[in-house]
Design a protein around this motif. Sequence first.
Motif, PDB file in Angstrom:
ATOM      1  N   ALA A  75     -12.077 -42.616  -3.150  1.00  0.00           N
ATOM      2  CA  ALA A  75     -12.097 -42.103  -1.784  1.00  0.00           C
ATOM      3  C   ALA A  75     -11.782 -43.191  -0.761  1.00  0.00           C
ATOM      4  CB  ALA A  75     -13.463 -41.498  -1.468  1.00  0.00           C
ATOM      5  N   ARG A 101      -9.665 -45.854  -0.938  1.00  0.00           N
ATOM      6  CA  ARG A 101      -8.234 -46.167  -0.938  1.00  0.00           C
ATOM      7  C   ARG A 101      -7.939 -47.628  -0.593  1.00  0.00           C
ATOM      8  NH1 ARG A 101      -7.100 -41.704  -3.622  1.00  0.00           N
ATOM      9  NH2 ARG A 101      -4.902 -41.693  -3.102  1.00  0.00           N
ATOM     10  N   VAL A 111      -5.340 -49.401  -3.497  1.00  0.00           N
ATOM     11  CA  VAL A 111      -4.036 -48.790  -3.790  1.00  0.00           C
ATOM     12  C   VAL A 111      -2.992 -49.816  -4.244  1.00  0.00           C
ATOM     13  CG1 VAL A 111      -4.235 -46.708  -2.403  1.00  0.00           C
ATOM     14  CG2 VAL A 111      -3.499 -48.840  -1.330  1.00  0.00           C
ATOM     15  N   THR A 153       3.795 -41.797  -3.403  1.00  0.00           N
ATOM     16  CA  THR A 153       2.791 -42.467  -2.585  1.00  0.00           C
ATOM     17  C   THR A 153       2.173 -43.604  -3.405  1.00  0.00           C
ATOM     18  OG1 THR A 153       1.129 -40.931  -3.379  1.00  0.00           O
ATOM     19  CG2 THR A 153       2.212 -40.365  -1.319  1.00  0.00           C
ATOM     20  N   LEU A 154       1.329 -44.371  -2.748  1.00  0.00           N
ATOM     21  CA  LEU A 154       0.595 -45.400  -3.478  1.00  0.00           C
ATOM     22  C   LEU A 154      -0.474 -44.724  -4.337  1.00  0.00           C
ATOM     23  CD1 LEU A 154       0.173 -47.928  -0.542  1.00  0.00           C
ATOM     24  CD2 LEU A 154       1.864 -48.008  -2.378  1.00  0.00           C
ATOM     25  N   SER A 196      -1.201 -50.902   3.512  1.00  0.00           N
ATOM     26  CA  SER A 196      -2.192 -49.822   3.445  1.00  0.00           C
ATOM     27  C   SER A 196      -3.607 -50.379   3.343  1.00  0.00           C
ATOM     28  CB  SER A 196      -1.910 -48.915   2.250  1.00  0.00           C
ATOM     29  OG  SER A 196      -0.955 -47.947   2.603  1.00  0.00           O
ATOM     30  N   GLU A 232     -12.434 -29.903  -1.225  1.00  0.00           N
ATOM     31  CA  GLU A 232     -11.796 -31.219  -1.176  1.00  0.00           C
ATOM     32  C   GLU A 232     -10.741 -31.297  -2.273  1.00  0.00           C
ATOM     33  OE1 GLU A 232     -15.157 -33.769  -1.673  1.00  0.00           O
ATOM     34  OE2 GLU A 232     -15.783 -33.566   0.410  1.00  0.00           O
ATOM     35  N   SER A 288      -7.830 -35.574  -7.246  1.00  0.00           N
ATOM     36  CA  SER A 288      -6.691 -36.467  -7.418  1.00  0.00           C
ATOM     37  C   SER A 288      -5.906 -36.041  -8.649  1.00  0.00           C
ATOM     38  CB  SER A 288      -7.119 -37.930  -7.494  1.00  0.00           C
ATOM     39  OG  SER A 288      -8.218 -38.075  -8.306  1.00  0.00           O
ATOM     40  N   LYS A 289      -4.594 -36.186  -8.513  1.00  0.00           N
ATOM     41  CA  LYS A 289      -3.692 -35.802  -9.596  1.00  0.00           C
ATOM     42  C   LYS A 289      -3.013 -37.064 -10.114  1.00  0.00           C
ATOM     43  CE  LYS A 289      -1.771 -32.634  -6.814  1.00  0.00           C
ATOM     44  NZ  LYS A 289      -0.931 -31.519  -6.340  1.00  0.00           N
ATOM     45  N   PRO A 290      -2.734 -37.235 -11.410  1.00  0.00           N
ATOM     46  CA  PRO A 290      -3.052 -36.326 -12.494  1.00  0.00           C
ATOM     47  C   PRO A 290      -4.552 -36.270 -12.798  1.00  0.00           C
ATOM     48  CG  PRO A 290      -2.140 -38.404 -13.321  1.00  0.00           C
ATOM     49  CD  PRO A 290      -2.095 -38.468 -11.846  1.00  0.00           C
ATOM     50  N   CYS A 300     -11.090 -39.051   2.028  1.00  0.00           N
ATOM     51  CA  CYS A 300     -10.522 -40.401   1.931  1.00  0.00           C
ATOM     52  C   CYS A 300     -10.388 -41.045   3.302  1.00  0.00           C
ATOM     53  CB  CYS A 300      -9.194 -40.393   1.169  1.00  0.00           C
ATOM     54  SG  CYS A 300      -7.814 -39.647   2.045  1.00  0.00           S
ATOM     55  N   ASP A 345       1.034 -43.140   2.943  1.00  0.00           N
ATOM     56  CA  ASP A 345       1.089 -43.838   1.656  1.00  0.00           C
ATOM     57  C   ASP A 345      -0.201 -43.746   0.856  1.00  0.00           C
ATOM     58  OD1 ASP A 345       3.607 -44.780   1.372  1.00  0.00           O
ATOM     59  OD2 ASP A 345       3.213 -46.796   2.120  1.00  0.00           O
ATOM     60  N   ALA A 346      -1.330 -43.710   1.539  1.00  0.00           N
ATOM     61  CA  ALA A 346      -2.582 -43.930   0.818  1.00  0.00           C
ATOM     62  C   ALA A 346      -3.545 -42.747   0.837  1.00  0.00           C
ATOM     63  CB  ALA A 346      -3.285 -45.169   1.379  1.00  0.00           C
ATOM     64  N   SER A 347      -3.209 -41.649   1.542  1.00  0.00           N
ATOM     65  CA  SER A 347      -4.123 -40.502   1.547  1.00  0.00           C
ATOM     66  C   SER A 347      -4.084 -39.792   0.195  1.00  0.00           C
ATOM     67  CB  SER A 347      -3.729 -39.501   2.635  1.00  0.00           C
ATOM     68  OG  SER A 347      -3.837 -40.083   3.906  1.00  0.00           O
ATOM     69  N   ILE A 348      -5.172 -39.117  -0.129  1.00  0.00           N
ATOM     70  CA  ILE A 348      -5.253 -38.430  -1.422  1.00  0.00           C
ATOM     71  C   ILE A 348      -4.279 -37.253  -1.487  1.00  0.00           C
ATOM     72  CG2 ILE A 348      -6.723 -36.978  -2.893  1.00  0.00           C
ATOM     73  CD1 ILE A 348      -9.083 -38.696  -2.151  1.00  0.00           C
ATOM     74  N   GLN A 365      -1.146 -37.150   4.202  1.00  0.00           N
ATOM     75  CA  GLN A 365       0.192 -37.721   4.044  1.00  0.00           C
ATOM     76  C   GLN A 365       1.180 -37.185   5.085  1.00  0.00           C
ATOM     77  OE1 GLN A 365       1.006 -36.733  -0.020  1.00  0.00           O
ATOM     78  NE2 GLN A 365      -0.579 -38.094  -0.793  1.00  0.00           N
TER      79      GLN A 365
END
Lengths: 286, 607
Positions: free
Chosen positions: A55, A57, A60, A68-69, A93, B387, B390-392, B541, B582-585, B590
């Motif tokens: 959560a 981040r 990354v 994305t990262l 980031s 919420e 996260s993938k995969p 996040c 770049d860094a959001s879940i 994004q």
Amino acid sequence: MTVTPLGIPRRMLEFTLDGEEARVPEGSTILDACRAAGKDVPTLCEGDTLRPKNACRVCVVEVEGARTLVPACSRKAEPGMEVRTDTERARHSRKIVLELLASSVDLSTTPKVAGWLKEYAAKPDRFGPDAARLNEEPKVDNDLYVRDYDKCILCYKCVDACGDQWQNSFAISVAGRGFDARIAVEHDAPLTDSACVYCGNCIEVCPTGALSFKSEFDMRAAGTWDESAQTETTTVCAYCGVGCNLTLHVQDNEIVKVTSPHDNPVTHGNLCIKGRFGYQHVQNRD
Amino acid sequence: MDLHFGDSKPTHEERAAVDALLGPPESSWEGADRSDADLRWARGGREARDRRDLLLPGLHAVNDRIGWISEGALDYLCRRLTVPPAEAYGVATFYAMFSLKPRPATVLHVCTDLACAAAGAPELCAGIEARLGLGSGVSVERSPCLGLCERAPAALAIKAGDPLRTAVSAPATVEEAVLAASSPGSAPEEPPAALAVPQAGQDGLMLLHRVGVVDPSSLDDYRAHGGYTALRRAFELGPAGVIREVTDSGLVGRGGAAFPTGRKWQATASQPDRPHYLVCNADESEPGTFKDRVLMEGDPYALVEAMTIAGYATGAHKGYLYLRGEYPRALHLLEHAIAQARARGLLGDDVLGQGYAFDIEIRRGAGAYICGEETALFNSIEGYRGEPRSKPPFPVEKGLFGKPTVENNVETLVNVLPILTMGAPAYAAIGTGRSTGPKLFCVSGSVERPGVYEVPFGATLGEVLTLAGVREGLRAVLLGGAAGGFVRADELDIPITFEGTREAGTTLGSGVVMAIDDSVPLPRLLLRIAEFFRDESCGQCVPCRVGTVRQEEALHRIVERTGADAAGDIALLREVGRAMRDASICGLGQTAWNAVESAIDRLGAYE
């Protein structure tokens, strides 16, 4: 010293880490591989005994082909993957995330974060003096531990520790959403009206000091908390026959808090209310 | 699990609302009076925990009947479902349509989002609040997009009780909105969905051809207009044949991500783990989007049939239709359609006598844009906070309840019907090489005839705007909704295909075409977009939770500024925006900076 049992043998897989070949056991995360290779990737919400929530981040990294990262703490290494941990994009980031966090919460009791802020040249002040933050007084509603939401980064570790990963009390959860999301007990009640069993396992995993022993909180307030003057002694809890390991933190010949070694294969850092908080009799000198 | 309940008791009414959903409790372990047997056995455990997914319906049951959810009601619901109260509290506080504090039975949601704001929502709100003073028994709430953009400004009144009453007023005046709120039962009926389709009845429509032509409540009428021929064709082809047709058709998802539908179906169908699930994402919450609502209201059986085909192809026997909570009319029509289809053997144990079992369950959302994200939607159905995961692992492997799941939105599924009736080659011949088939666009804002338009892929933005009658003074077009981007008025020759918009550096998103004219103050519009993302972030996040707040703060600072005065904050916005992207879940964080960035770069906002 605790004995860590060896797991079953695992196949090794190969991938590229910052241009160099890396070999890690199957199932390892990118973060595991980074640590094995001696690379410092900052993390805040990652915990050694809990499933990563990814959560925060902060960890990354760049994975070739990913839009994305990706969070190093939870993404498993895959054969042939090309990972770069220290690119401008990843560093950017991390810097922004550290700035966003430091501008919204108090990270003064979070280990290592001051160094990262410096390393990434993060300037949390640049969001201006009116940048929203919590500014809430610590919640002191019982004699055992204190909740200071001003320091909470919502890493979910306390929720996971209280829930199905450790304690199975399910006394805490995240309530609300967005910037207003808060860790809360049911109905946002005082802890004393909640399902909390005061095992303190949430304090054990809290990475920022948002949850702390009342003893530590009071000593910090009084200016007498001095970690450099503390000794740590690991012993066995005497309350029952399970044999949990306790680490006594002692300052000036007084136990100031009790933690538990995370690498213990039986307890993984878990204790109950007696082991965690029931130490006053040791220092009752009357 | 070690559950602890407080001593708050539900009222008779609250208990009745929960029991109406779950049936009467059988033992004191779940809230009944204590019997002798209760002293010797404990109920609950795994069996009860398996009903965790009834938490959201349970919260709806109480909120619908009482108007808010008290401690006693929440605790009682938790007891019935063996859900820890802290977790249920976390879930209940996640959704905007639930209140955990006492409030009047009637809530009037007044849309203040993009199209409605441009059509005078602020004045409408002020007028309504002036008329409905304190003690009026109505709580007026400013709402994100209600999906009624073609009739902006819009208001939705919800009056708790048994039964729940709702009324829509759009385009709303102060008088009409107040009337809807004060007596939702006797408010005038909404105009038919066909009014949102200016092309209704025209030849050549493939997705909208029944809207306005069939009676949406009549299964016979649906069949008389070609309904259920696609399902028959599916049974002739067999599951693998259906997937082959869909793959060959070149259909890609219409929800915004543009993933090839055939590939997704194949990946789910081939998973050894069982059961498989089908989820229809009808949580259309993107500001400016209302096409799924119009499809569901105008041709509900088409969705039921398409879901049946998708389930058959992917080996699912259960389909969940996750419908946004703000669509009461679509809910009623679909409930009716599903019941009718079940009664006539088109759903159930033996669909069309082909030995295939399939049924559809509707789940109502409760006001959370993020639940349109596919994995957040799974969490929402399962009774957790919405919420994103996260993938995969990806949903085709581990989706709803951890099982292989195919998730498609309404428009994507409805496309499957013409694919099967006309055949993949004929379908693939429509549109361009990479974007095949017809596409729905939600045209709103500064146009004469706002509504849903169906055009084959390949039409330009200008052509779609011409269909809708663009007004004088066009300044910009918002493509793809709040998560999309702005293009200039001189860029109307962009072909609105996936590849055409990509080449032009923008996105098709969910098919929003919102015309913005000179009269709309751009900084205010951008501020509203930022507010929207700040409100709708789930908070999981850091880049999204804090980034959307910092974005909104920066836009507030420069709302009246331009040039050098704004430069510092624009640089800050770029840095934060890049990290969010770049860094959001998930996609929410994004894309939260897309529209603002495009307004700065393409429109020269703040210059």
